[in-house]
Write a protein that holds these residues in place. Structure first.
Motif, mmCIF file in Angstrom:
data_model
loop_
_atom_site.group_PDB
_atom_site.id
_atom_site.type_symbol
_atom_site.label_atom_id
_atom_site.label_comp_id
_atom_site.label_asym_id
_atom_site.label_seq_id
_atom_site.Cartn_x
_atom_site.Cartn_y
_atom_site.Cartn_z
ATOM 1 N N CYS A 182 -8.189 4.398 -2.971
ATOM 2 C CA CYS A 182 -7.650 3.656 -4.009
ATOM 3 C C CYS A 182 -7.064 4.801 -4.941
ATOM 4 O O CYS A 182 -7.410 4.709 -6.247
ATOM 5 C CB CYS A 182 -8.910 2.791 -4.392
ATOM 6 S SG CYS A 182 -8.195 1.725 -5.584
ATOM 7 N N VAL A 237 -4.878 3.938 0.455
ATOM 8 C CA VAL A 237 -5.459 2.791 0.042
ATOM 9 C C VAL A 237 -6.981 2.800 0.485
ATOM 10 O O VAL A 237 -7.969 2.484 -0.649
ATOM 11 C CB VAL A 237 -5.170 1.679 1.216
ATOM 12 C CG1 VAL A 237 -5.889 0.521 0.904
ATOM 13 C CG2 VAL A 237 -3.765 1.208 0.799
ATOM 14 N N LEU A 286 -3.015 -3.017 -5.223
ATOM 15 C CA LEU A 286 -3.692 -3.838 -4.345
ATOM 16 C C LEU A 286 -3.144 -4.869 -3.985
ATOM 17 O O LEU A 286 -3.395 -5.421 -3.004
ATOM 18 C CB LEU A 286 -5.224 -3.868 -4.567
ATOM 19 C CG LEU A 286 -5.896 -2.450 -4.928
ATOM 20 C CD1 LEU A 286 -7.483 -2.711 -5.230
ATOM 21 C CD2 LEU A 286 -5.856 -1.648 -3.532
ATOM 22 N N VAL A 328 -1.578 -4.628 -0.806
ATOM 23 C CA VAL A 328 -2.326 -4.569 0.379
ATOM 24 C C VAL A 328 -3.220 -5.477 0.676
ATOM 25 O O VAL A 328 -3.242 -6.068 1.868
ATOM 26 C CB VAL A 328 -3.498 -3.099 -0.144
ATOM 27 C CG1 VAL A 328 -4.558 -3.190 0.570
ATOM 28 C CG2 VAL A 328 -2.943 -1.910 -0.588
ATOM 29 N N GLY A 333 0.850 -1.305 -0.098
ATOM 30 C CA GLY A 333 0.193 -0.043 0.165
ATOM 31 C C GLY A 333 0.890 1.389 0.093
ATOM 32 O O GLY A 333 0.471 2.382 0.380
ATOM 33 N N ASN A 390 -3.330 2.505 -4.809
ATOM 34 C CA ASN A 390 -3.975 1.839 -5.936
ATOM 35 C C ASN A 390 -3.239 0.759 -6.219
ATOM 36 O O ASN A 390 -3.698 0.185 -7.266
ATOM 37 C CB ASN A 390 -4.223 2.852 -7.105
ATOM 38 C CG ASN A 390 -2.832 3.390 -7.655
ATOM 39 O OD1 ASN A 390 -1.926 3.372 -7.187
ATOM 40 N ND2 ASN A 390 -3.024 4.037 -8.605
#
Length: 177
Positions: free
Chosen positions: A58, A55, A22, A25, A16, A20
């Motif tokens: 996003c 995050v 992911l 994350v 993260g 954006n």
């Protein structure tokens, strides 16, 4: 190799850094829920969500790119209310995983990213003279064989890296598509 491994006591797994991206994350959140697969005897492994506000939205970042603000001048700025969010977050990360350049810094940080480039799973290194990371990359490449695992060296003799992972004694970036 065993003498090198004996020095690695603390490992950070970052996801993260760019909100954006992911894959990191999702891995960090998974490991926060159940870290059994990343734990090893004698090694503290800490999954860490580096830029939670980005995050949540996003988006790559809120005020500035977190992966560009880890230079000593920025990290040493006074903590005040109106500094950019990512600068404040960099100072927090440096406090938790550093201080950068010190003996107390985490031994190793893997910073997990995504890219839209056709790179596949690629390891990013910043120093060809770091014997530990060179040996680790060799191990990873052998473990993944016959799958390819390119290594990108972004070394420059006069450049001081200000990446999130640069807080560690041995910084490693991992990019995947």
């Amino acid at each position: 190799m065993s003498s090198l491994c004996a020095r690695v006591r603390r490992v950070g797994l970052f996801g993260g850094t760019h909100g954006n991206e992911l894959s990191g994350v999702l891995l960090v959140r998974h490991w926060e829920q159940d870290g059994a697969e990343i734990q090893r005897p004698g090694v503290e492994v800490k999954p860490f969500l580096t830029n939670p506000r980005a995050v949540e939205r996003c988006t790559r970042y809120i005020d500035c790119d977190l992966n560009r603000v880890f230079d000593p001048e920025i990290l040493g700025r006074p903590v005040v209310e109106d500094i950019p969010y990512e600068v404040r977050r960099a100072q927090e990360i440096n406090h938790i995983f550093g201080p950068k350049g010190s003996d107390d810094a985490y031994d190793l940080i893997f910073d997990l990213h995504n890219t839209t480039s056709n790179m596949g799973g690629t390891i990013i290194l910043e120093n060809s003279r770091d014997d530990f990371t060179i040996q680790m990359v060799h191990y990873i490449k052998n473990a993944l064989a016959p799958e390819p695992c390119p290594v990108l060296l972004i070394e420059h003799p006069s450049l001081k890296y200000a990446t999130t992972r640069s807080v560690a004694k041995h910084p490693v970036g991992k990019y995947q598509i």
